[in-house]
Design a protein around this motif. Structure first.
Motif, PDB file in Angstrom:
ATOM      1  N   LEU A 167       0.827  -1.206   0.000  1.00  0.00           N
ATOM      2  CA  LEU A 167       0.000   0.000   0.000  1.00  0.00           C
ATOM      3  C   LEU A 167       0.859   1.253   0.000  1.00  0.00           C
ATOM      4  CD1 LEU A 167      -2.642   1.626   0.360  1.00  0.00           C
ATOM      5  CD2 LEU A 167      -2.438   1.231   2.812  1.00  0.00           C
ATOM      6  N   LEU A 168       1.869   1.297   0.852  1.00  0.00           N
ATOM      7  CA  LEU A 168       2.693   2.497   0.949  1.00  0.00           C
ATOM      8  C   LEU A 168       3.420   2.770  -0.359  1.00  0.00           C
ATOM      9  CD1 LEU A 168       3.676   4.822   2.670  1.00  0.00           C
ATOM     10  CD2 LEU A 168       5.560   3.377   3.446  1.00  0.00           C
ATOM     11  N   GLY A 169       3.991   1.731  -0.961  1.00  0.00           N
ATOM     12  CA  GLY A 169       4.708   1.926  -2.224  1.00  0.00           C
ATOM     13  C   GLY A 169       3.801   2.443  -3.321  1.00  0.00           C
ATOM     14  N   THR A 170       2.613   1.854  -3.454  1.00  0.00           N
ATOM     15  CA  THR A 170       1.656   2.295  -4.476  1.00  0.00           C
ATOM     16  C   THR A 170       1.161   3.700  -4.181  1.00  0.00           C
ATOM     17  OG1 THR A 170       0.935   0.001  -4.666  1.00  0.00           O
ATOM     18  CG2 THR A 170      -0.460   1.662  -5.682  1.00  0.00           C
ATOM     19  N   ALA A 171       0.929   3.977  -2.909  1.00  0.00           N
ATOM     20  CA  ALA A 171       0.390   5.283  -2.525  1.00  0.00           C
ATOM     21  C   ALA A 171       1.378   6.404  -2.812  1.00  0.00           C
ATOM     22  CB  ALA A 171       0.025   5.274  -1.047  1.00  0.00           C
ATOM     23  N   LEU A 172       2.658   6.159  -2.582  1.00  0.00           N
ATOM     24  CA  LEU A 172       3.654   7.204  -2.844  1.00  0.00           C
ATOM     25  C   LEU A 172       3.646   7.602  -4.318  1.00  0.00           C
ATOM     26  CD1 LEU A 172       6.629   6.033  -0.597  1.00  0.00           C
ATOM     27  CD2 LEU A 172       5.211   8.058  -0.291  1.00  0.00           C
ATOM     28  N   ASP A 173       3.505   6.631  -5.212  1.00  0.00           N
ATOM     29  CA  ASP A 173       3.416   6.957  -6.636  1.00  0.00           C
ATOM     30  C   ASP A 173       2.162   7.771  -6.921  1.00  0.00           C
ATOM     31  OD1 ASP A 173       5.743   5.571  -7.167  1.00  0.00           O
ATOM     32  OD2 ASP A 173       4.717   3.705  -7.690  1.00  0.00           O
ATOM     33  N   ILE A 207       6.713   3.242   9.633  1.00  0.00           N
ATOM     34  CA  ILE A 207       6.356   4.038   8.459  1.00  0.00           C
ATOM     35  C   ILE A 207       6.729   5.495   8.684  1.00  0.00           C
ATOM     36  CG2 ILE A 207       4.416   4.837   7.047  1.00  0.00           C
ATOM     37  CD1 ILE A 207       3.048   2.166   7.637  1.00  0.00           C
ATOM     38  N   LYS A 208       6.506   5.994   9.904  1.00  0.00           N
ATOM     39  CA  LYS A 208       6.917   7.361  10.223  1.00  0.00           C
ATOM     40  C   LYS A 208       8.414   7.532  10.030  1.00  0.00           C
ATOM     41  CE  LYS A 208       6.918  10.798  13.966  1.00  0.00           C
ATOM     42  NZ  LYS A 208       6.431  11.136  15.327  1.00  0.00           N
ATOM     43  N   GLU A 209       9.190   6.596  10.523  1.00  0.00           N
ATOM     44  CA  GLU A 209      10.648   6.668  10.367  1.00  0.00           C
ATOM     45  C   GLU A 209      11.035   6.630   8.896  1.00  0.00           C
ATOM     46  OE1 GLU A 209      11.976   3.379  12.701  1.00  0.00           O
ATOM     47  OE2 GLU A 209      11.408   4.310  14.616  1.00  0.00           O
ATOM     48  N   GLN A 210      10.344   5.818   8.115  1.00  0.00           N
ATOM     49  CA  GLN A 210      10.623   5.723   6.683  1.00  0.00           C
ATOM     50  C   GLN A 210      10.308   7.037   5.975  1.00  0.00           C
ATOM     51  OE1 GLN A 210       8.667   2.411   4.819  1.00  0.00           O
ATOM     52  NE2 GLN A 210       9.318   2.965   2.754  1.00  0.00           N
ATOM     53  N   LEU A 211       9.175   7.647   6.314  1.00  0.00           N
ATOM     54  CA  LEU A 211       8.808   8.917   5.693  1.00  0.00           C
ATOM     55  C   LEU A 211       9.825  10.007   6.012  1.00  0.00           C
ATOM     56  CD1 LEU A 211       4.947   8.958   6.356  1.00  0.00           C
ATOM     57  CD2 LEU A 211       6.086   8.593   4.164  1.00  0.00           C
ATOM     58  N   LEU A 212      10.245  10.087   7.265  1.00  0.00           N
ATOM     59  CA  LEU A 212      11.226  11.098   7.651  1.00  0.00           C
ATOM     60  C   LEU A 212      12.547  10.880   6.918  1.00  0.00           C
ATOM     61  CD1 LEU A 212      10.493  11.266  11.488  1.00  0.00           C
ATOM     62  CD2 LEU A 212       9.907  12.986   9.768  1.00  0.00           C
ATOM     63  N   ALA A 213      12.928   9.626   6.745  1.00  0.00           N
ATOM     64  CA  ALA A 213      14.165   9.310   6.030  1.00  0.00           C
ATOM     65  C   ALA A 213      14.079   9.691   4.554  1.00  0.00           C
ATOM     66  CB  ALA A 213      14.482   7.822   6.177  1.00  0.00           C
ATOM     67  N   LEU A 214      12.859   9.702   4.015  1.00  0.00           N
ATOM     68  CA  LEU A 214      12.653  10.058   2.607  1.00  0.00           C
ATOM     69  C   LEU A 214      12.436  11.555   2.407  1.00  0.00           C
ATOM     70  CD1 LEU A 214      10.282   7.117   1.540  1.00  0.00           C
ATOM     71  CD2 LEU A 214      12.664   7.469   0.826  1.00  0.00           C
ATOM     72  N   GLY A 215      12.561  12.338   3.477  1.00  0.00           N
ATOM     73  CA  GLY A 215      12.457  13.784   3.358  1.00  0.00           C
ATOM     74  C   GLY A 215      11.081  14.366   3.623  1.00  0.00           C
ATOM     75  N   SER A 232       4.223  16.204   4.889  1.00  0.00           N
ATOM     76  CA  SER A 232       4.218  16.728   3.523  1.00  0.00           C
ATOM     77  C   SER A 232       5.623  16.630   2.934  1.00  0.00           C
ATOM     78  CB  SER A 232       3.750  18.181   3.506  1.00  0.00           C
ATOM     79  OG  SER A 232       4.659  19.006   4.226  1.00  0.00           O
ATOM     80  N   HIS A 233       5.682  16.723   1.604  1.00  0.00           N
ATOM     81  CA  HIS A 233       6.960  16.644   0.893  1.00  0.00           C
ATOM     82  C   HIS A 233       6.869  17.577  -0.303  1.00  0.00           C
ATOM     83  CE1 HIS A 233      10.375  15.098  -1.359  1.00  0.00           C
ATOM     84  NE2 HIS A 233      10.697  14.307  -0.334  1.00  0.00           N
ATOM     85  N   PRO A 234       7.889  18.384  -0.568  1.00  0.00           N
ATOM     86  CA  PRO A 234       7.799  19.355  -1.664  1.00  0.00           C
ATOM     87  C   PRO A 234       7.627  18.737  -3.044  1.00  0.00           C
ATOM     88  CG  PRO A 234      10.042  19.236  -0.775  1.00  0.00           C
ATOM     89  CD  PRO A 234       9.159  18.495   0.166  1.00  0.00           C
ATOM     90  N   ASP A 235       7.975  17.466  -3.197  1.00  0.00           N
ATOM     91  CA  ASP A 235       7.875  16.816  -4.509  1.00  0.00           C
ATOM     92  C   ASP A 235       6.555  16.080  -4.706  1.00  0.00           C
ATOM     93  OD1 ASP A 235      10.446  17.705  -5.044  1.00  0.00           O
ATOM     94  OD2 ASP A 235      11.386  15.845  -4.349  1.00  0.00           O
ATOM     95  N   TYR A 236       5.649  16.185  -3.734  1.00  0.00           N
ATOM     96  CA  TYR A 236       4.398  15.441  -3.808  1.00  0.00           C
ATOM     97  C   TYR A 236       3.203  16.382  -3.723  1.00  0.00           C
ATOM     98  CZ  TYR A 236       6.956  11.069  -3.168  1.00  0.00           C
ATOM     99  OH  TYR A 236       7.814   9.997  -3.334  1.00  0.00           O
ATOM    100  N   ALA A 237       2.180  16.109  -4.526  1.00  0.00           N
ATOM    101  CA  ALA A 237       0.943  16.904  -4.467  1.00  0.00           C
ATOM    102  C   ALA A 237       0.113  16.551  -3.240  1.00  0.00           C
ATOM    103  CB  ALA A 237       0.128  16.678  -5.737  1.00  0.00           C
ATOM    104  N   GLY A 238       0.210  15.299  -2.813  1.00  0.00           N
ATOM    105  CA  GLY A 238      -0.573  14.835  -1.683  1.00  0.00           C
ATOM    106  C   GLY A 238       0.213  14.798  -0.389  1.00  0.00           C
TER     107      GLY A 238
END
Length: 322
Positions: A167-173, A207-215, A232-238
């Motif tokens: 789910l997380l991988g698909t959702a990030l895309d 998942i929180k740790e993973q998100l923080l590691a990804l910026g 939030s992430h500057p490269d993502y609309a969502g």
């Protein structure tokens, strides 16, 4: 302003209007809805009394839940009532979205500002396995229409051990282009899912740790916001939100109360019992209802006690809409 003995203020009401649901989600109603009590749900005039009373005590956000609230034919009128009440600034609906493309325009016209849609997987096969319905594409069409209408849209996804990594991988895309807020919700134990919970619970902390590691960066929480930690992430609309009811101090920021579809006040999703308001609702006495609500605030506990296995009166989440 409604306030409890711990200083928490309640800007947010979750108002259930039915406990009926037409989905068979594995974590909530795996055998489908079972009618085991009278379906004497709140009528529109009673709902009007509830909303006026809470608005007069500082509540500014109403979330209409179920079960599945769209099973009530008068949902547009309920939305209009909430939106037209002085003091109410946000009106939201949480739905499984099974007829969202046909319904969302009427809800928006009635005054809806926010929409939450339950989508536990973005893979059609997994979605059907979890919910019992092959409706993912229809629901996503409804999400697109809600965004086109200018609504704030959140997607609710329960973390389940067999599906959460995919789910997380698909959702990030998906979130690269789609401006929704995806809420990843830890599975909660209820009265009838003990074995399922033990087999499928996934913590949101990794998942929180993973998100923080990804910026991804944690956003500031609004006063009427739900319990999610949002990122939030500057490269993502969502955006991505994590709801982790087993995390430390989860209840310290509680700002919401619940009224059931049969007119009981629930001070917590996992309270031991609902507190009856129905007689005052039938009388339409807003002032008396406000006095009753204020008198009941002293009964609200500091925490939900979920971490100790206490689930209160909540047999399954459709009872109160989560």
């Amino acid at each position: 302003m409604l306030q409890d003995k711990f200083g928490r203020r309640f800007h947010y009401l979750r108002l259930s209007i039915t406990d009926v649901c037409n989905f068979r989600c594995s974590y909530c109603l795996p055998d489908g809805y079972q009618c085991d009590s009278p379906r004497d749900f709140l009528e529109l005039d009673e709902i009007t009394t509830v909303v006026k009373a809470f608005a007069g005590l500082g509540t500014s956000k109403i979330r209409i839940t179920g079960g599945e609230p769209s099973l009530r034919k008068d949902l547009p009128e309920i939305i209009k009532t909430c939106a037209g009440t002085e003091g109410i600034k946000e009106v939201a609906v949480t739905t499984n979205g099974y007829k969202l493309p046909q319904m969302i325009d009427a809800w928006a016209e009635a005054g809806l500002t926010n929409l939450n849609v339950s989508i536990d997987s973005l893979d059609p096969r997994q979605f059907k396995a979890i919910t019992g319905h092959d409706k993912l594409q229809t629901i996503l069409q409804g999400v697109d229409r809600a965004l086109a209408l200018g609504l704030k849209v959140k997607i609710n996804s329960v973390l389940l051990k067999p599906y959460s990594e995919a789910l997380l991988g698909t959702a990030l895309d998906w979130l690269k282009e789609v401006p929704v807020s995806l809420r990843l919700i830890e599975l909660m134990q209820t009265g009838d899912n003990h074995d399922f919970f033990n087999a499928n619970h996934v913590s949101g902390l990794p998942i929180k740790e993973q998100l923080l590691a990804l910026g991804w960066q944690q956003a500031e929480r609004k006063v009427t916001a739900g319990p999610a930690q949002e990122f939030s992430h500057p490269d993502y609309a969502g955006r991505i939100g994590l709801i982790m009811p087993y995390s430390k101090d989860f209840c310290s920021s509680c700002n919401r109360l619940r009224v059931s579809a049969t007119g009981n006040l629930h001070l917590c999703l996992f309270a031991e019992q609902g507190l009856p308001l129905r007689p005052l609702l039938k009388e339409g006495d807003v002032a008396a209802l406000q006095a009753r609500l204020q008198s009941l605030m002293g009964k609200k506990e500091a925490t939900h006690w979920l971490h100790e296995g206490f689930t209160g009166a909540t047999k399954q989440l459709a009872m109160l809409g989560g």
